[in-house]
Design a protein around this motif. Structure first.
Motif, PDB file in Angstrom:
ATOM      1  N   LEU A   1     -27.531 -53.925  36.215  1.00 52.24           N
ATOM      2  CA  LEU A   1     -27.990 -52.656  35.259  1.00 52.24           C
ATOM      3  C   LEU A   1     -27.052 -51.954  35.870  1.00 52.24           C
ATOM      4  O   LEU A   1     -25.721 -52.083  35.925  1.00 52.24           O
ATOM      5  N   PRO A   2     -26.998 -50.894  34.232  1.00 54.41           N
ATOM      6  CA  PRO A   2     -25.687 -49.555  34.943  1.00 54.41           C
ATOM      7  C   PRO A   2     -25.119 -49.336  36.119  1.00 54.41           C
ATOM      8  O   PRO A   2     -26.521 -49.253  37.079  1.00 54.41           O
ATOM      9  N   SER A   3     -24.362 -48.892  36.547  1.00 54.34           N
ATOM     10  CA  SER A   3     -23.777 -48.524  37.137  1.00 54.34           C
ATOM     11  C   SER A   3     -23.456 -47.061  37.378  1.00 54.34           C
ATOM     12  O   SER A   3     -24.208 -46.133  36.376  1.00 54.34           O
ATOM     13  N   GLY A   4     -23.355 -46.606  38.194  1.00 53.62           N
ATOM     14  CA  GLY A   4     -23.350 -44.747  38.120  1.00 53.62           C
ATOM     15  C   GLY A   4     -22.426 -44.526  37.092  1.00 53.62           C
ATOM     16  O   GLY A   4     -22.274 -43.329  36.996  1.00 53.62           O
ATOM     17  N   ALA A   5     -21.286 -44.943  37.466  1.00 55.20           N
ATOM     18  CA  ALA A   5     -19.898 -44.677  36.342  1.00 55.20           C
ATOM     19  C   ALA A   5     -20.679 -44.545  34.703  1.00 55.20           C
ATOM     20  O   ALA A   5     -20.415 -44.299  34.046  1.00 55.20           O
ATOM     21  N   GLU A   6     -21.573 -45.811  34.498  1.00 53.52           N
ATOM     22  CA  GLU A   6     -21.924 -45.721  33.152  1.00 53.52           C
ATOM     23  C   GLU A   6     -23.374 -45.261  33.024  1.00 53.52           C
ATOM     24  O   GLU A   6     -23.534 -44.949  31.685  1.00 53.52           O
ATOM     25  N   ARG A   7     -23.676 -45.074  33.960  1.00 50.45           N
ATOM     26  CA  ARG A   7     -25.093 -44.315  33.633  1.00 50.45           C
ATOM     27  C   ARG A   7     -24.638 -42.709  33.113  1.00 50.45           C
ATOM     28  O   ARG A   7     -24.626 -41.900  32.694  1.00 50.45           O
ATOM     29  N   GLU A   8     -23.534 -42.183  34.025  1.00 50.14           N
ATOM     30  CA  GLU A   8     -22.888 -40.577  33.296  1.00 50.14           C
ATOM     31  C   GLU A   8     -22.051 -40.962  32.153  1.00 50.14           C
ATOM     32  O   GLU A   8     -22.732 -40.190  31.314  1.00 50.14           O
ATOM     33  N   LYS A   9     -21.570 -42.129  32.059  1.00 48.75           N
ATOM     34  CA  LYS A   9     -21.355 -41.762  30.522  1.00 48.75           C
ATOM     35  C   LYS A   9     -22.327 -42.579  29.909  1.00 48.75           C
ATOM     36  O   LYS A   9     -21.852 -41.982  28.737  1.00 48.75           O
ATOM     37  N   ALA A  10     -23.115 -42.773  29.296  1.00 46.73           N
ATOM     38  CA  ALA A  10     -24.143 -42.643  28.544  1.00 46.73           C
ATOM     39  C   ALA A  10     -25.101 -41.288  28.536  1.00 46.73           C
ATOM     40  O   ALA A  10     -25.450 -41.004  26.958  1.00 46.73           O
ATOM     41  N   VAL A  11     -25.031 -40.529  29.658  1.00 46.11           N
ATOM     42  CA  VAL A  11     -25.336 -39.568  29.444  1.00 46.11           C
ATOM     43  C   VAL A  11     -24.894 -38.661  28.813  1.00 46.11           C
ATOM     44  O   VAL A  11     -25.095 -37.840  28.108  1.00 46.11           O
ATOM     45  N   ARG A  12     -23.417 -38.604  28.605  1.00 44.13           N
ATOM     46  CA  ARG A  12     -22.887 -37.216  28.300  1.00 44.13           C
ATOM     47  C   ARG A  12     -22.633 -38.011  26.746  1.00 44.13           C
ATOM     48  O   ARG A  12     -23.128 -36.965  26.057  1.00 44.13           O
ATOM     49  N   ALA A  13     -22.458 -38.970  27.066  1.00 47.28           N
ATOM     50  CA  ALA A  13     -22.979 -39.640  25.067  1.00 47.28           C
ATOM     51  C   ALA A  13     -23.695 -38.699  24.466  1.00 47.28           C
ATOM     52  O   ALA A  13     -23.544 -38.773  23.296  1.00 47.28           O
TER      53      ALA A  13
END
Length: 497
Positions: A148-160
C-alpha cells in the motif's frame, strides 16, 4: 534539591524487588539529578537544558575527562531556528477539533495563519483515488502495510491531485509503535543555517478516534473506515461536505543549545587517531500538553539515564586511560531531528578521520529482564561482533532489529556518523514474542514513550539495568583496548562506497 534526590533514590532502592548494587545506585542517583522535576525535562534551547549540560560537564571533568568542545571548552553551540504553533482553533464544519488531541501539524515558514478548505477522504491515497481532490485537504489512512502507498507516495499523489494539504490518520493498526496522543506540542526545529521551508502545503496528523468528527454527513462511520484501514481492506474515496477551518498563532525564534563534548586521552600514541565516541542525547521534551494532569516530560529513560551511564563510566575510570582515546558526547536536539549529532558531524570539534567508531546509547528500556539485546548495526561492522561476544559472555543473546518497519536505525544519534562512513552500534532491550517482557515493552510504548510518565516513578527492573550497564562497560573496554580499530564488513549495505 540534593535532599529530594536522595529521598527519591532511597525510595526506589528500598522498594519492591532486589536492591541495587553500589554502581547501579550511583548511576540512578545521577539519572535522578538529570531528570528530576527541577531539570524541567531539558528541552532543547531552554535554560534547564543548559543547567543539565553544565552538570554533565562538571561531572565529566571531576572524573578526569578533558574538554573537547569549541575553543578548548566543554560545549559546542548548535544554533537553531524554531517554528511553533502556540495556539490553534480548528473546526470541521461545525465541530471543534482539539489541537494536539484530535490533530497536530508540522509547521514551517510558509504555514498560513488561517486555513479554509474543503475536505476529501482519499482512503490510502493512491493516485487513482484522488480525482476530485483539487484545492482540498485530503484525509489519508497512514498505513505501514507493504503493498500500500508509503508516506512519501501518499504525499506525492495528494500533491499531484492539486490538494493544498494532507491530513494523515495515525494508523492504530501499526501495533509495533502505536500512535501516541496527545502530542506534546507542534514545533519544527532546524539548524539556523538551513534553508527555510517555504512550501505552503499543509502536513497534519489526525487521531484515528477523531475521524468521526469529520464524517457527520457520511453513512459509513469513521470506526468502520479505521477498522478496514488498519487491516488493509479496500477503502473508498469521497468528498466531504464539511470544510476545514483553522486559525494558528505561529511563533518563530532563534535558539541555541550546546552539545557537551569531552575526551579521555588514550595511553597508546599509535592509536591516538582512532578514538571511540560514546554518545547519548541529553535533551528531552520539556513542558508540553498534559497527560493525566502532568505536563512535565521528564525523559528519564529517554535519555537521561544513558547520559548518566556515560558519566558513570568516566567515574569508574578515575582518569585512567584506555589504549584508545574515548570521546564522551551528550547531544542536544535529538528529539527535534538529531540536530546536535548532525551539527557535530558537519562541524566537528576534532577531525572525523580521528573517530574510528561510535557506541550510542538510546532507546534502552530496563523495565524487564535483559535476556535478549537488539543491536542496530549488528551485521554491519566489527562493533556488532564485539557486542555479540560481550553479550554472549554475560548470558545475553543478540539479534538484528525484529521491527525494521519502525526505522529505529536511522532515528537516533549514531546515524549521522554512519552516514559519514563511521561504524556504529545502538541497542534496544529485546523480548521473545508472546512473553511478559513483550507485554511490558508494548505497554511502555503506549503509556511512557515521549510522555510525562517517563519519569523517576515508573516501574524499573534494576537488575536488568545493572546487567546492561555491565555489558556497556565491558564493550567499551574491549573496543577501546583492541589493537585493531572498528571496521566495516564488506557485506554491509551501509559501508562507504
Amino acid at each position: 534539591m540534593k535532599l529530594a534526590i536522595a529521598i527519591a533514590v532511597s525510595i526506589l532502592v528500598g522498594g519492591a524487588g532486589p536492591k541495587m548494587d553500589a554502581d547501579t545506585t550511583e548511576w540512578w542517583r545521577t539519572t535522578s539529578e538529570l531528570s528530576n522535576d527541577a531539570m524541567e525535562g531539558r528541552d532543547t534551547g531552554s535554560a534547564a537544558y543548559l543547567r543539565a549540560a553544565k552538570l554533565v560537564a562538571a561531572r565529566l571533568e571531576a572524573a578526569g575527562v578533558k574538554p573537547a568542545g569549541e575553543n578548548g571548552g566543554w560545549f559546542q553551540t548548535v544554533p537553531m531556528h524554531e517554528i511553533a504553533i502556540t495556539k490553534a482553533t480548528i473546526r470541521a464544519g461545525a465541530r471543534p477539533l482539539v489541537f494536539l488531541h484530535d490533530l497536530t501539524i508540522s509547521p514551517n515558514a510558509a504555514t498560513p495563519a488561517r486555513v479554509d478548505a474543503p475536505l476529501y477522504y482519499g482512503g490510502y491515497c493512491a493516485p487513482g483515488a484522488l480525482r476530485n481532490a483539487r484545492g482540498a485537504i485530503v484525509v489519508c489512512h497512514g498505513t505501514h502495510r507493504e503493498g500500500l502507498p508509503s508516506g512519501a507516495e501518499r504525499e506525492k499523489a495528494v500533491r499531484a491531485a492539486g490538494a493544498v494539504g494532507i491530513l494523515t490518520i495515525a494508523d492504530p493498526g501499526f501495533a509495533v509503535e502505536p500512535p501516541r496522543w496527545p502530542y506534546a506540542y507542534a514545533r519544527t526545529v532546524t539548524h539556523a543555517d538551513a534553508k527555510p521551508d517555504r512550501d505552503p502545503f499543509l502536513r497534519m496528523t489526525l487521531n484515528a478516534g477523531s475521524l468521526g468528527k469529520l464524517l457527520t454527513t457520511v453513512s459509513k462511520k469513521g470506526n468502520v473506515l479505521i477498522r478496514d484501514g488498519a487491516s488493509g481492506k479496500p477503502l473508498p474515496s469521497f468528498s466531504l461536505r464539511e470544510r476545514f477551518r483553522a486559525s494558528f498563532t505561529i511563533r518563530q525564534r532563534d535558539i541555541a543549545s550546546p552539545n557537551v563534548v569531552g575526551i579521555l586521552p588514550g595511553s597508546d600514541p599509535k592509536l591516538a587517531g582512532q578514538a571511540i565516541l560514546l554518545g547519548a542525547h541529553l535533551d528531552g521534551y520539556g513542558y508540553g500538553e498534559p497527560v493525566n494532569g502532568d505536563r512535565l516530560y521528564n525523559g528519564t529513560l529517554d535519555d537521561a539515564a544513558y547520559v548518566a551511564l556515560l558519566i558513570r563510566l568516566a567515574e569508574r575510570r578515575h582518569g585512567k586511560p584506555f589504549q584508545r582515546p574515548v570521546i564522551f558526547a551528550a547531544w542536544t536536539g535529538e528529539e527535534k531531528g538529531l540536530l546536535g549529532s548532525r551539527w557535530f558531524v558537519a562541524h566537528p570539534t576534532m577531525p572525523l578521520s580521528r573517530i574510528a567508531g561510535v557506541i550510542n546509547l538510546d532507546q534502552l528500556r530496563p523495565i524487564f529482564p535483559l535476556k535478549l539485546l537488539t543491536v542496530h548495526g549488528l551485521d554491519d561492522s566489527s562493533l556488532g561482533e564485539d557486542a555479540r561476544a560481550v553479550a554472549n559472555g554475560l548470558g545475553i543473546a543478540v539479534q538484528n532489529d525484529p521491527e525494521p518497519e519502525r526505522n529505529l536505525l536511522r532515528r537516533t544519534d549514531h546515524w549521522p556518523f554512519m552516514q559519514a562512513g563511521i561504524p556504529a552500534v545502538n541497542f534496544v532491550f529485546g523480548y521473545r514474542p508472546g512473553t511478559k517482557s513483550e507485554q511490558i515493552y508494548r505497554h511502555w510504548y503506549r503509556t511512557g514513550y515521549h510522555k510525562p510518565q517517563d519519569d523517576l516513578k515508573q516501574p524499573m527492573d534494576f537488575k536488568a539495568a545493572a546487567d546492561f550497564n555491565r555489558f556497556f562497560y565491558k564493550l567499551v573496554e574491549r573496543v577501546a583496548d583492541d589493537p585493531q580499530p572498528p571496521a566495516w564488513k564488506p557485506t554491509s549495505p551501509l559501508r562507504p562506497r
